[in-house]
Enzyme design. Structure first.
Site, short mmCIF file in Angstrom:
data_model
loop_
_atom_site.label_atom_id
_atom_site.label_comp_id
_atom_site.label_asym_id
_atom_site.label_seq_id
_atom_site.Cartn_x
_atom_site.Cartn_y
_atom_site.Cartn_z
N GLY A 1 0.10 0.18 6.07
CA GLY A 1 0.63 -0.53 7.17
C GLY A 1 -0.62 -1.16 7.59
O GLY A 1 -0.73 -1.59 8.74
N SER B 1 -11.61 -0.47 5.40
CA SER B 1 -10.23 -0.27 5.14
C SER B 1 -9.72 0.65 6.46
O SER B 1 -10.44 1.28 7.21
CB SER B 1 -10.24 0.84 4.16
OG SER B 1 -8.89 1.11 3.84
N SER B 2 -8.66 0.43 6.58
CA SER B 2 -7.85 1.23 7.57
C SER B 2 -7.18 2.51 7.05
O SER B 2 -6.52 3.30 7.85
CB SER B 2 -6.70 0.39 8.43
OG SER B 2 -7.18 -0.76 8.76
N ASP C 1 -10.00 -7.90 3.19
CA ASP C 1 -10.39 -6.95 4.11
C ASP C 1 -11.86 -6.94 4.69
O ASP C 1 -12.29 -6.39 5.51
CB ASP C 1 -10.12 -5.35 3.36
CG ASP C 1 -8.87 -5.09 3.50
OD1 ASP C 1 -7.80 -5.58 4.26
OD2 ASP C 1 -8.36 -4.05 2.83
N THR D 1 -4.01 1.38 -2.60
CA THR D 1 -3.77 0.13 -2.35
C THR D 1 -4.08 -1.06 -3.12
O THR D 1 -5.27 -0.70 -4.07
CB THR D 1 -4.22 -0.19 -0.86
OG1 THR D 1 -3.69 -1.62 -0.56
CG2 THR D 1 -5.81 -0.16 -0.83
N THR E 1 0.90 -1.08 -0.06
CA THR E 1 -0.05 0.02 -0.04
C THR E 1 0.79 1.16 -0.01
O THR E 1 1.99 0.92 0.06
CB THR E 1 -0.94 0.00 1.22
OG1 THR E 1 -1.71 -1.31 1.22
CG2 THR E 1 -1.78 1.20 1.30
N ASN F 1 -3.85 -3.82 -1.53
CA ASN F 1 -3.99 -4.70 -0.58
C ASN F 1 -2.50 -5.29 -0.05
O ASN F 1 -1.73 -4.80 -0.03
CB ASN F 1 -4.96 -5.57 -0.38
CG ASN F 1 -5.22 -6.24 1.30
OD1 ASN F 1 -4.84 -5.61 2.04
ND2 ASN F 1 -5.89 -7.37 1.38
O1 DON Z 1 -7.58 -0.78 3.14
C1 DON Z 1 -6.55 -1.35 4.01
O2 DON Z 1 -6.76 -1.06 5.21
C2 DON Z 1 -5.57 -2.19 3.49
N1 DON Z 1 -5.86 -3.08 2.40
C3 DON Z 1 -4.33 -1.70 3.75
C4 DON Z 1 -3.04 -2.63 3.41
C5 DON Z 1 -1.87 -2.07 3.84
O3 DON Z 1 -1.78 -1.18 4.27
C6 DON Z 1 -0.92 -3.06 3.51
N2 DON Z 1 0.20 -2.59 4.04
N3 DON Z 1 1.11 -2.71 4.76
#
Ligand code: DON
Length: 575
Positions: free
Chosen positions: A477, A457-458, A428, A404, A386, A406
């Site tokens: 992250g 999502s985060s 997710d 992202t 991401t 993912n």
């Molecule tokens: O949307 C999200 O929360 C995740 N798909 C984000 C993935 C991510 O940050 C991977 N990195 N470390």
């Protein structure tokens, strides 16, 4: 009554019955108390961009030099990252953006998150014995949601940009066609995922030329992706979601066992939403609403923290207080949050300072509260993929985008000859109730998969406007995005520079697993010992995050841009 609910009612009950021991802190003076001597700058006069790859940062400046604004530059940066950092984000993925439009002084949130295809079937993510099928969740076409990135960039250019899309997409198309030297991180990602890439001929053709990962220092080209971006440049949404590209995507996905239809693609829309706005000590934090959990979780954390004076605490008590706030926010994350178009969420409660007052009362002054009211989930290691970039232009327009596919290289599935690497965002969703996803996050019905629904999502792209200084901030992250951005904002409010913020050591807590992840060196020995005494389990973890921050000091009218030193390929630049 379910235990979590009972606990929550106990907490709320405490808020209204217990003496307001910490309530005085809620009205604590803002961190910056001195009025500015000189008038504050209204526009920076020059621009700053921080992204995860120097080619992308430079693409942004190229488009600014053509007369573009921050929004055109964002299109250039995102599309270039799709080419040069495909392990993290791209044309087959999605993004979330927090924007500030200087002319109208308006804050906007743009949701270009993927959606589940209409035919999504939770059974596809189970093995015959009923255990979660992690391969289906993370690899191949079943793991991919309908991409949002092309629609999001088209929307950005059309509604906020100054240049035609073809000018803003030009750097990405040129770099994909003429080639570039992949950085060590991309090469390592391809090596690491080689076995999965070999499962699909189009993935192997794109990432394993001659059957092998590209050699270090060799030029690598992606003419198929260039052609797909050209169709988007020419036709906008229709260049991806209809016609040739759509037909090719659907044919490739279905031939490999997926269930996308042309209607899924034609029906995709990027959506503008009201951003979440948090007021913390005189700083206005504009950030991501659902279907991101970031803004709600950060609002809970900052609302809880606003009743404490962190500056008067020793390090152990400061960390204890922050972790307890994180714990309570992530508990609610797991229980309540999902796509606002599908689930009713008690947002008024979650965002309310009164709710935070209750949660605050439940924090014991020097003891950890165990997370043990809910079943445990095993720990997982989020890969660092991401990408986030931050832009401010000479007029004060601002863009924070977290984008992202993912996990590392998304689903590892490239759809035919489109050059489109599909995401594996379906993971997710809470595909199997109460089973952790790749980031160890648990979810409830609120985040169960349904056709057309966006997975939680985060991602927390944020803009922070203080009395005298402004910041654009975000990071990848997985679940740690929320705590990284929250800690970064805290440090900004406390006066730190962009360089300091991206370099700061990090800690993370997400309710379950009930541990505090710690980066080497984040705490001194005495703080670690004191935290253990309070009841915390500290779990050392490899450095995480790839934060990209720009700041604007409106007193001196200086811009600053910084990229996380944990990843040397990033570039923050002021020009
Ligand atoms: O949307 C999200 O929360 C995740 N798909 C984000 C993935 C991510 O940050 C991977 N990195 N470390």
């Amino acid at each position: 009554m379910n235990l979590a609910l009972r606990w929550r009612i106990v907490l709320l009950g405490l808020a209204f019955t217990a003496a307001p021991a910490f309530a005085a802190g809620a009205t604590a003076a803002p961190a910056t108390t001195q009025p500015a001597a000189a008038p504050l700058a209204q526009r920076p006069g020059h621009a700053a961009i921080a992204s995860a790859n120097f080619l992308a940062t430079n693409a942004g400046f190229e488009v600014l030099a053509k007369g573009g604004n921050a929004f055109d530059a964002a299109v250039a940066v995102a599309s270039t990252l799709s080419v040069v950092e495909p392990e993290s984000s791209g044309i087959g993925g999605g993004f979330m953006a927090t924007l500030h439009v200087a002319k109208t002084n308006r804050d906007v949130f743009l949701d270009a998150r993927e959606t589940a295809p209409a035919a999504v079937n939770p059974k596809d993510y189970l093995n015959p014995d009923g255990t979660p099928n992690r391969d289906a969740a993370l690899k191949g076409p079943l793991s991919a949601g309908i991409p949002g990135e092309p629609a999001g960039l088209v929307w950005l250019a059309k509604h906020y940009g100054r240049l035609p899309l073809k000018d803003s997409l030009a750097p990405a198309i040129r770099i994909a066609r003429d080639g570039f030297k992949p950085d060590p991180r991309l090469l390592a990602s391809i090596k690491g995922e080689q076995k999965d890439l070999e499962r699909w001929p189009a993935s192997a053709a794109k990432f394993l030329p001659g059957g092998k990962p590209p050699a270090a220092g060799a030029v690598w080209r992606d003419p198929n992706q260039a052609r797909t971006w050209e169709r988007v440049a020419e036709k906008g949404d229709a260049g991806f979601y209809q016609g040739e590209t759509a037909r090719k995507l659907v044919a490739a996905v279905r031939a490999a066992g997926g269930n996308w239809t042309l209607a899924d693609l034609a029906g995709y829309r990027a959506k503008e939403r009201q951003p979440i706005v948090i007021d913390y000590r005189g700083y206005r934090i504009v950030t991501a609403p659902p279907p991101s959990s970031g803004g709600v979780a950060m609002a809970e954390i900052f609302n809880i923290l606003s009743g404490f004076d962190l500056s008067k605490m020793d390090q152990a008590h400061r960390v204890h207080t922050i972790v307890e706030a994180m714990r309570r926010a992530f508990r609610d994350h797991n229980d309540y949050l999902g796509d606002p178009d599908f689930v009713k969420m008690p947002l008024a409660m979650l965002l309310s300072p009164y709710y935070a007052d209750g949660l605050r009362q439940s924090i014991l002054p020097d003891r950890a509260t165990p997370s043990s009211m809910l079943p445990h989930g095993p720990a997982h290691d989020p890969g660092m993929h991401t990408t986030h970039f931050s832009i401010i232009d000479k007029d004060g327009n601002m863009v924070a985008i977290t984008s992202t596919v993912n996990y590392i290289l998304g689903s590892t599935f490239v759809a035919g000859d489109t050059g489109v690497l599909l995401n594996d965002e379906m993971d997710d969703f809470a595909l199997v109730p109460n089973k952790p996803n790749v980031y160890g996050l648990l979810g409830s019905k609120a985040n169960a998969p349904e056709g057309g629904k966006r997975m939680l999502s985060s991602m927390s792209p944020s803009i922070v406007i203080g009395p005298e200084r402004t910041a654009v901030i975000g990071s990848p992250g997985g679940s740690t995005i929320i705590t990284q951005v929250m800690e970064g904002i805290l440090h900004f409010v406390e006066g730190q520079s962009a360089q300091q913020i991206v370099s700061d050591k990090r800690f993370h807590h997400q309710f379950l697993p009930d541990v505090v992840d710690v980066e080497d060196g984040v705490f001194d020995a005495a703080t670690s010992a004191e935290l253990k005494r309070m009841g915390y389990t500290l779990k050392p973890r490899e450095p995480w995050g790839f934060m990209n921050v720009v700041t604007w000091d409106r007193r001196t009218n200086t811009l600053d841009a910084a990229s996380d030193p944990r990843r040397p390929s990033g570039l923050g630049k002021v020009q």
